[in-house]
Design a protein around this motif. Structure first.
Motif, PDB file in Angstrom:
ATOM      1  N   LEU A  12      25.577  42.932  27.996  1.00 32.67           N
ATOM      2  CA  LEU A  12      26.470  43.382  29.052  1.00 32.67           C
ATOM      3  C   LEU A  12      25.974  44.719  29.560  1.00 32.67           C
ATOM      4  O   LEU A  12      25.721  45.633  28.769  1.00 32.67           O
ATOM      5  CB  LEU A  12      27.904  43.515  28.508  1.00 32.67           C
ATOM      6  CG  LEU A  12      28.947  43.992  29.509  1.00 32.67           C
ATOM      7  CD1 LEU A  12      29.176  42.957  30.609  1.00 32.67           C
ATOM      8  CD2 LEU A  12      30.257  44.306  28.779  1.00 32.67           C
ATOM      9  N   TRP A  48      26.708  36.188  34.708  1.00 30.62           N
ATOM     10  CA  TRP A  48      28.078  36.474  35.131  1.00 30.62           C
ATOM     11  C   TRP A  48      28.104  37.882  35.705  1.00 30.62           C
ATOM     12  O   TRP A  48      27.370  38.768  35.244  1.00 30.62           O
ATOM     13  CB  TRP A  48      29.023  36.388  33.923  1.00 30.62           C
ATOM     14  CG  TRP A  48      30.414  36.837  34.253  1.00 30.62           C
ATOM     15  CD1 TRP A  48      31.436  36.050  34.696  1.00 30.62           C
ATOM     16  CD2 TRP A  48      30.931  38.173  34.192  1.00 30.62           C
ATOM     17  NE1 TRP A  48      32.554  36.824  34.918  1.00 30.62           N
ATOM     18  CE2 TRP A  48      32.267  38.128  34.610  1.00 30.62           C
ATOM     19  CE3 TRP A  48      30.402  39.407  33.833  1.00 30.62           C
ATOM     20  CZ2 TRP A  48      33.074  39.263  34.672  1.00 30.62           C
ATOM     21  CZ3 TRP A  48      31.193  40.540  33.896  1.00 30.62           C
ATOM     22  CH2 TRP A  48      32.519  40.443  34.309  1.00 30.62           C
ATOM     23  N   ASP A  58      30.858  40.902  37.942  1.00 30.46           N
ATOM     24  CA  ASP A  58      31.960  41.327  38.788  1.00 30.46           C
ATOM     25  C   ASP A  58      31.452  42.564  39.516  1.00 30.46           C
ATOM     26  O   ASP A  58      30.245  42.835  39.513  1.00 30.46           O
ATOM     27  CB  ASP A  58      33.287  41.508  38.018  1.00 30.46           C
ATOM     28  CG  ASP A  58      33.374  42.739  37.150  1.00 30.46           C
ATOM     29  OD1 ASP A  58      32.432  43.557  37.115  1.00 30.46           O
ATOM     30  OD2 ASP A  58      34.410  42.892  36.479  1.00 30.46           O
ATOM     31  N   GLU A 109      37.990  48.850  30.848  1.00 34.75           N
ATOM     32  CA  GLU A 109      37.418  47.561  31.259  1.00 34.75           C
ATOM     33  C   GLU A 109      36.384  47.089  30.245  1.00 34.75           C
ATOM     34  O   GLU A 109      36.350  45.900  29.896  1.00 34.75           O
ATOM     35  CB  GLU A 109      36.737  47.681  32.631  1.00 34.75           C
ATOM     36  CG  GLU A 109      37.682  47.774  33.791  1.00 34.75           C
ATOM     37  CD  GLU A 109      36.926  47.966  35.107  1.00 34.75           C
ATOM     38  OE1 GLU A 109      35.676  47.788  35.153  1.00 34.75           O
ATOM     39  OE2 GLU A 109      37.586  48.289  36.102  1.00 34.75           O
ATOM     40  N   TYR A 146      38.789  36.243  32.568  1.00 32.84           N
ATOM     41  CA  TYR A 146      38.692  37.638  32.998  1.00 32.84           C
ATOM     42  C   TYR A 146      38.537  37.773  34.509  1.00 32.84           C
ATOM     43  O   TYR A 146      38.967  38.747  35.100  1.00 32.84           O
ATOM     44  CB  TYR A 146      37.509  38.305  32.281  1.00 32.84           C
ATOM     45  CG  TYR A 146      37.378  39.779  32.563  1.00 32.84           C
ATOM     46  CD1 TYR A 146      38.091  40.705  31.828  1.00 32.84           C
ATOM     47  CD2 TYR A 146      36.533  40.244  33.567  1.00 32.84           C
ATOM     48  CE1 TYR A 146      37.978  42.064  32.088  1.00 32.84           C
ATOM     49  CE2 TYR A 146      36.407  41.590  33.832  1.00 32.84           C
ATOM     50  CZ  TYR A 146      37.138  42.498  33.089  1.00 32.84           C
ATOM     51  OH  TYR A 146      37.023  43.848  33.350  1.00 32.84           O
ATOM     52  N   LEU A 190      36.661  43.576  28.426  1.00 33.73           N
ATOM     53  CA  LEU A 190      35.578  42.637  28.702  1.00 33.73           C
ATOM     54  C   LEU A 190      34.828  42.278  27.422  1.00 33.73           C
ATOM     55  O   LEU A 190      34.507  41.095  27.186  1.00 33.73           O
ATOM     56  CB  LEU A 190      34.642  43.248  29.750  1.00 33.73           C
ATOM     57  CG  LEU A 190      33.548  42.394  30.326  1.00 33.73           C
ATOM     58  CD1 LEU A 190      34.061  41.059  30.832  1.00 33.73           C
ATOM     59  CD2 LEU A 190      32.841  43.160  31.442  1.00 33.73           C
ATOM     60  N   THR A 191      34.562  43.252  26.586  1.00 28.81           N
ATOM     61  CA  THR A 191      33.898  43.000  25.305  1.00 28.81           C
ATOM     62  C   THR A 191      34.706  42.021  24.465  1.00 28.81           C
ATOM     63  O   THR A 191      34.164  41.075  23.878  1.00 28.81           O
ATOM     64  CB  THR A 191      33.684  44.322  24.541  1.00 28.81           C
ATOM     65  OG1 THR A 191      32.780  45.142  25.295  1.00 28.81           O
ATOM     66  CG2 THR A 191      33.116  44.099  23.148  1.00 28.81           C
ATOM     67  N   LEU A 250      34.468  33.094  30.797  1.00 20.17           N
ATOM     68  CA  LEU A 250      34.731  34.468  31.223  1.00 20.17           C
ATOM     69  C   LEU A 250      35.304  34.502  32.637  1.00 20.17           C
ATOM     70  O   LEU A 250      36.226  35.282  32.917  1.00 20.17           O
ATOM     71  CB  LEU A 250      33.434  35.271  31.137  1.00 20.17           C
ATOM     72  CG  LEU A 250      33.524  36.778  31.185  1.00 20.17           C
ATOM     73  CD1 LEU A 250      34.487  37.321  30.141  1.00 20.17           C
ATOM     74  CD2 LEU A 250      32.137  37.385  31.004  1.00 20.17           C
ATOM     75  N   TRP A 285      30.190  45.090  36.466  1.00 18.40           N
ATOM     76  CA  TRP A 285      29.531  44.645  35.237  1.00 18.40           C
ATOM     77  C   TRP A 285      28.690  43.402  35.491  1.00 18.40           C
ATOM     78  O   TRP A 285      28.979  42.626  36.395  1.00 18.40           O
ATOM     79  CB  TRP A 285      30.575  44.314  34.163  1.00 18.40           C
ATOM     80  CG  TRP A 285      31.492  45.448  33.876  1.00 18.40           C
ATOM     81  CD1 TRP A 285      32.754  45.623  34.364  1.00 18.40           C
ATOM     82  CD2 TRP A 285      31.222  46.582  33.067  1.00 18.40           C
ATOM     83  NE1 TRP A 285      33.286  46.793  33.884  1.00 18.40           N
ATOM     84  CE2 TRP A 285      32.373  47.410  33.089  1.00 18.40           C
ATOM     85  CE3 TRP A 285      30.130  46.996  32.300  1.00 18.40           C
ATOM     86  CZ2 TRP A 285      32.452  48.612  32.387  1.00 18.40           C
ATOM     87  CZ3 TRP A 285      30.208  48.192  31.605  1.00 18.40           C
ATOM     88  CH2 TRP A 285      31.354  48.981  31.653  1.00 18.40           C
ATOM     89  N   HIS A 334      36.842  39.743  25.503  1.00 11.66           N
ATOM     90  CA  HIS A 334      36.753  38.404  26.109  1.00 11.66           C
ATOM     91  C   HIS A 334      35.420  37.738  25.765  1.00 11.66           C
ATOM     92  O   HIS A 334      35.386  36.548  25.413  1.00 11.66           O
ATOM     93  CB  HIS A 334      36.932  38.480  27.626  1.00 11.66           C
ATOM     94  CG  HIS A 334      38.352  38.605  28.057  1.00 11.66           C
ATOM     95  ND1 HIS A 334      39.063  37.547  28.573  1.00 11.66           N
ATOM     96  CD2 HIS A 334      39.201  39.658  28.042  1.00 11.66           C
ATOM     97  CE1 HIS A 334      40.288  37.942  28.868  1.00 11.66           C
ATOM     98  NE2 HIS A 334      40.391  39.226  28.548  1.00 11.66           N
TER      99      HIS A 334
END
Length: 144
Positions: free
Chosen positions: A31, A10, A12, A49, A131, A53-54, A127, A15, A56
């Motif tokens: 991550l 995954w 973005d 963020e 997110y 994110l953590t 995710l 990240w 989620h």
């Protein structure tokens, strides 16, 4: 770690999430920041963020039917690139409670990769939905 900025399950723009292979617990994810930062280097925006994110990722790991808890660690002295570990503690294995989970992981036989791949894909899909971001192009082709 900086050279692998496009590897993972995954992504973005800032990240990436990758599955760690060869582990004994059902799932270990990591991550990373895609650019070179350590935790103390993060702007307030990136730190916020990271927190969201953590949360989620933990929700999605713990939503897997055979997982009781997602342990989150920042360990890795000597690697000045931000990476956060997510260890999935299997349901019904009370001996794995607490901070000893990474130690137990080293002692357990390797968990089946095909099951871990499916769980990692489920987390990545969830995710994307919760997110944003995107799945790996390789993973999407494999799932088709």
């Amino acid at each position: 770690m900086c050279g692998a900025r496009d590897e993972g399950i995954w992504f973005d723009e800032r990240w990436r999430l990758a599955r760690v292979t060869g582990v004994g617990v059902p799932l270990v994810l990591m991550l990373y920041s895609r650019d070179h930062y350590d935790m103390a280097d993060l702007s307030d925006e990136m730190a916020a963020e990271l927190g969201v994110l953590t949360t989620h990722i933990v929700r999605h790991v713990q939503a897997l039917p055979h997982i009781s808890r997602a342990h989150v660690y920042r360990i890795g002295d000597g690697a000045a690139h931000l990476h956060i570990w997510f260890f999935a503690r299997p349901e019904g294995q009370a001996q794995l409670y607490g901070s000893w989970l990474p130690v137990w992981d080293d002692l357990l036989p390797e968990y089946p990769a095909d099951v871990a791949d499916m769980d990692a894909a489920a987390v990545a899909d969830a995710l994307v939905t919760s997110y944003g971001g995107r799945r790996s192009a390789t993973d999407e082709q494999t799932d088709a």
